[in-house]
Design a protein around this motif. Structure first.
Motif, PDB file in Angstrom:
ATOM      1  N   ASP A   1       2.884   5.934  -3.056  1.00  0.00           N
ATOM      2  CA  ASP A   1       4.010   6.723  -3.542  1.00  0.00           C
ATOM      3  C   ASP A   1       3.984   6.799  -5.071  1.00  0.00           C
ATOM      4  OD1 ASP A   1       6.390   8.110  -3.754  1.00  0.00           O
ATOM      5  OD2 ASP A   1       7.668   6.429  -3.170  1.00  0.00           O
ATOM      6  N   PHE A   2       3.710   5.661  -5.716  1.00  0.00           N
ATOM      7  CA  PHE A   2       3.626   5.647  -7.181  1.00  0.00           C
ATOM      8  C   PHE A   2       2.554   6.609  -7.681  1.00  0.00           C
ATOM      9  CE2 PHE A   2       1.270   4.129 -10.867  1.00  0.00           C
ATOM     10  CZ  PHE A   2       2.263   4.151 -11.840  1.00  0.00           C
ATOM     11  N   ARG A   3       1.391   6.600  -7.053  1.00  0.00           N
ATOM     12  CA  ARG A   3       0.289   7.448  -7.529  1.00  0.00           C
ATOM     13  C   ARG A   3       0.637   8.924  -7.422  1.00  0.00           C
ATOM     14  NH1 ARG A   3      -2.640   3.137  -5.235  1.00  0.00           N
ATOM     15  NH2 ARG A   3      -2.908   4.154  -3.219  1.00  0.00           N
ATOM     16  N   GLU A   4       1.375   9.297  -6.388  1.00  0.00           N
ATOM     17  CA  GLU A   4       1.811  10.696  -6.279  1.00  0.00           C
ATOM     18  C   GLU A   4       2.732  11.074  -7.433  1.00  0.00           C
ATOM     19  OE1 GLU A   4       3.484  11.818  -2.596  1.00  0.00           O
ATOM     20  OE2 GLU A   4       1.776  11.134  -1.386  1.00  0.00           O
ATOM     21  N   ARG A   5       3.624  10.175  -7.793  1.00  0.00           N
ATOM     22  CA  ARG A   5       4.572  10.446  -8.865  1.00  0.00           C
ATOM     23  C   ARG A   5       3.922  10.341 -10.250  1.00  0.00           C
ATOM     24  NH1 ARG A   5      10.401   8.041  -6.913  1.00  0.00           N
ATOM     25  NH2 ARG A   5       9.914   7.763  -4.713  1.00  0.00           N
ATOM     26  N   ALA A   6       2.812   9.603 -10.356  1.00  0.00           N
ATOM     27  CA  ALA A   6       2.198   9.321 -11.653  1.00  0.00           C
ATOM     28  C   ALA A   6       1.538  10.538 -12.293  1.00  0.00           C
ATOM     29  CB  ALA A   6       1.165   8.203 -11.506  1.00  0.00           C
ATOM     30  N   ALA A   7       1.314  11.586 -11.533  1.00  0.00           N
ATOM     31  CA  ALA A   7       0.627  12.757 -12.078  1.00  0.00           C
ATOM     32  C   ALA A   7       1.381  13.375 -13.250  1.00  0.00           C
ATOM     33  CB  ALA A   7       0.435  13.799 -10.976  1.00  0.00           C
TER      34      ALA A   7
ATOM     35  N   GLU B   1       0.832  -1.209   0.000  1.00  0.00           N
ATOM     36  CA  GLU B   1       0.000   0.000   0.000  1.00  0.00           C
ATOM     37  C   GLU B   1       0.865   1.258   0.000  1.00  0.00           C
ATOM     38  OE1 GLU B   1      -2.585  -0.409   3.334  1.00  0.00           O
ATOM     39  OE2 GLU B   1      -3.769  -2.023   2.417  1.00  0.00           O
ATOM     40  N   ALA B   2       1.955   1.246   0.754  1.00  0.00           N
ATOM     41  CA  ALA B   2       2.847   2.405   0.792  1.00  0.00           C
ATOM     42  C   ALA B   2       3.519   2.611  -0.564  1.00  0.00           C
ATOM     43  CB  ALA B   2       3.908   2.205   1.880  1.00  0.00           C
ATOM     44  N   LYS B   3       3.945   1.527  -1.184  1.00  0.00           N
ATOM     45  CA  LYS B   3       4.593   1.628  -2.479  1.00  0.00           C
ATOM     46  C   LYS B   3       3.645   2.227  -3.508  1.00  0.00           C
ATOM     47  CE  LYS B   3       5.651   0.152  -6.740  1.00  0.00           C
ATOM     48  NZ  LYS B   3       4.777  -0.057  -7.894  1.00  0.00           N
ATOM     49  N   GLU B   4       2.410   1.729  -3.550  1.00  0.00           N
ATOM     50  CA  GLU B   4       1.470   2.189  -4.574  1.00  0.00           C
ATOM     51  C   GLU B   4       0.997   3.619  -4.305  1.00  0.00           C
ATOM     52  OE1 GLU B   4       1.483   0.817  -7.175  1.00  0.00           O
ATOM     53  OE2 GLU B   4       1.946  -1.272  -6.793  1.00  0.00           O
TER      54      GLU B   4
ATOM     55  N   ASN C   1      -2.482  -5.894 -14.384  1.00  0.00           N
ATOM     56  CA  ASN C   1      -2.190  -6.385 -13.037  1.00  0.00           C
ATOM     57  C   ASN C   1      -2.245  -5.276 -11.995  1.00  0.00           C
ATOM     58  OD1 ASN C   1      -1.761  -9.037 -13.804  1.00  0.00           O
ATOM     59  ND2 ASN C   1       0.470  -8.977 -13.609  1.00  0.00           N
ATOM     60  N   ALA C   2      -2.351  -4.035 -12.425  1.00  0.00           N
ATOM     61  CA  ALA C   2      -2.306  -2.906 -11.499  1.00  0.00           C
ATOM     62  C   ALA C   2      -3.566  -2.844 -10.633  1.00  0.00           C
ATOM     63  CB  ALA C   2      -2.157  -1.599 -12.277  1.00  0.00           C
ATOM     64  N   PRO C   3      -3.446  -2.337  -9.410  1.00  0.00           N
ATOM     65  CA  PRO C   3      -4.635  -2.139  -8.573  1.00  0.00           C
ATOM     66  C   PRO C   3      -5.502  -1.008  -9.123  1.00  0.00           C
ATOM     67  CG  PRO C   3      -2.678  -1.300  -7.474  1.00  0.00           C
ATOM     68  CD  PRO C   3      -2.197  -1.994  -8.705  1.00  0.00           C
ATOM     69  N   ARG C   4      -6.785  -1.045  -8.783  1.00  0.00           N
ATOM     70  CA  ARG C   4      -7.739  -0.091  -9.352  1.00  0.00           C
ATOM     71  C   ARG C   4      -7.328   1.356  -9.110  1.00  0.00           C
ATOM     72  NH1 ARG C   4     -12.586  -0.129 -11.505  1.00  0.00           N
ATOM     73  NH2 ARG C   4     -12.837  -2.374 -11.151  1.00  0.00           N
ATOM     74  N   GLU C   5      -6.813   1.667  -7.925  1.00  0.00           N
ATOM     75  CA  GLU C   5      -6.443   3.050  -7.633  1.00  0.00           C
ATOM     76  C   GLU C   5      -5.347   3.533  -8.580  1.00  0.00           C
ATOM     77  OE1 GLU C   5      -6.621   0.606  -5.488  1.00  0.00           O
ATOM     78  OE2 GLU C   5      -8.112   1.157  -3.972  1.00  0.00           O
ATOM     79  N   ASN C   6      -4.417   2.652  -8.919  1.00  0.00           N
ATOM     80  CA  ASN C   6      -3.362   3.020  -9.865  1.00  0.00           C
ATOM     81  C   ASN C   6      -3.928   3.234 -11.262  1.00  0.00           C
ATOM     82  OD1 ASN C   6      -1.768   2.375  -7.644  1.00  0.00           O
ATOM     83  ND2 ASN C   6      -0.166   1.443  -8.900  1.00  0.00           N
ATOM     84  N   VAL C   7      -4.843   2.363 -11.663  1.00  0.00           N
ATOM     85  CA  VAL C   7      -5.475   2.506 -12.979  1.00  0.00           C
ATOM     86  C   VAL C   7      -6.135   3.877 -13.087  1.00  0.00           C
ATOM     87  CG1 VAL C   7      -7.262   1.628 -14.527  1.00  0.00           C
ATOM     88  CG2 VAL C   7      -5.831   0.031 -13.244  1.00  0.00           C
ATOM     89  N   LEU C   8      -6.907   4.231 -12.082  1.00  0.00           N
ATOM     90  CA  LEU C   8      -7.600   5.518 -12.111  1.00  0.00           C
ATOM     91  C   LEU C   8      -6.605   6.673 -12.156  1.00  0.00           C
ATOM     92  CD1 LEU C   8     -10.401   4.796  -9.466  1.00  0.00           C
ATOM     93  CD2 LEU C   8     -10.654   4.886 -11.955  1.00  0.00           C
TER      94      LEU C   8
END
Length: 216
Positions: A75-81, A70-73, A108-115
């Motif tokens: 962090d990824f979502r913050e950088r994905a912008a 959860e922490a990794k993803e 394979n990505a979690p839904r929050e990452n997809v969005l």
């Protein structure tokens, strides 16, 4: 007759490995791992998070492993912008839609990452259905996610075309019987070409791509 295009997310719609790589590197450094680019591609890219944690950090409890993921993803979502679509992607999707082709997402990505990723790319309303490994119950390289996409769309494998950037994703699509285009955004084109794909392109601006799709 071609009816549907099935797209992977990470590395296919956008070059996300350059975001995932430092995120994993930062996370795993306290555990003694030096995550260089080769390690990332061989051990992390395209794999499910729980499998990665179970392999690299087997001493973590299930709860600790989940917290790490959860922490990794997050962090990824913050950088994905800051992500941008691969060259030619937006025009290619518009071209395909104009020909009546369905466009689905298989990841394979979690839904929050997809969005987060499709929002950053301006593609929020493009993909239907969105097939998530978490919801299928098994991820790539198993063929189940692609089989679920075919079932949801009501098309046969030969009526679809998959776009994948990683060996595990290609293995999934090929095992499901779906003709596959390898997108060499991060992996060596020669390596992808040896995995049973019908075509390898560097991105969606490749001049061979539209002619290849029209011939299906």
């Amino acid at each position: 007759m071609l009816k549907a295009l099935l797209f992977d997310l990470d590395g296919t719609l956008a070059e996300t490995d350059s975001v995932h790589h430092p995120t994993w590197a930062d996370l795993l450094k306290p555990y003694g791992y030096s995550v260089d680019w080769a390690f990332f591609q061989e051990r992390l890219s395209g794999r499910l998070n729980p499998d990665i944690v179970a392999e690299l950090l087997p001493d973590l409890s299930e709860q600790e492993g989940l917290a790490m993921v959860e922490a990794k993803e997050a962090d990824f979502r913050e950088r994905a912008a800051a992500l941008e679509p691969l060259p030619g992607l937006v025009d290619f999707i518009g071209w395909a839609k104009g020909r009546g082709l369905e466009t689905a997402l298989v990841t394979n990505a979690p839904r929050e990452n997809v969005l987060a990723v499709v929002r950053a790319l301006g593609l929020d309303e493009v993909f239907e259905p969105v097939i998530l490994a978490d919801e299928v119950g098994v991820g790539k390289p198993d063929p189940a996610p692609y089989l679920a996409a075919l079932d949801a769309l009501g098309v046969r494998a030969g009526e679809a075309l998959a776009f994948e950037d990683s060996p595990s994703g290609i293995a999934s699509a090929v095992a499901a019987g779906v003709p596959t285009v390898g997108v060499a955004s991060t992996h060596d084109p020669g390596k992808l070409g040896s995995l049973g794909v019908a075509l390898v392109v560097h991105d969606f601006s490749d001049p061979e791509l539209e002619a290849f799709v029209e011939a299906r």
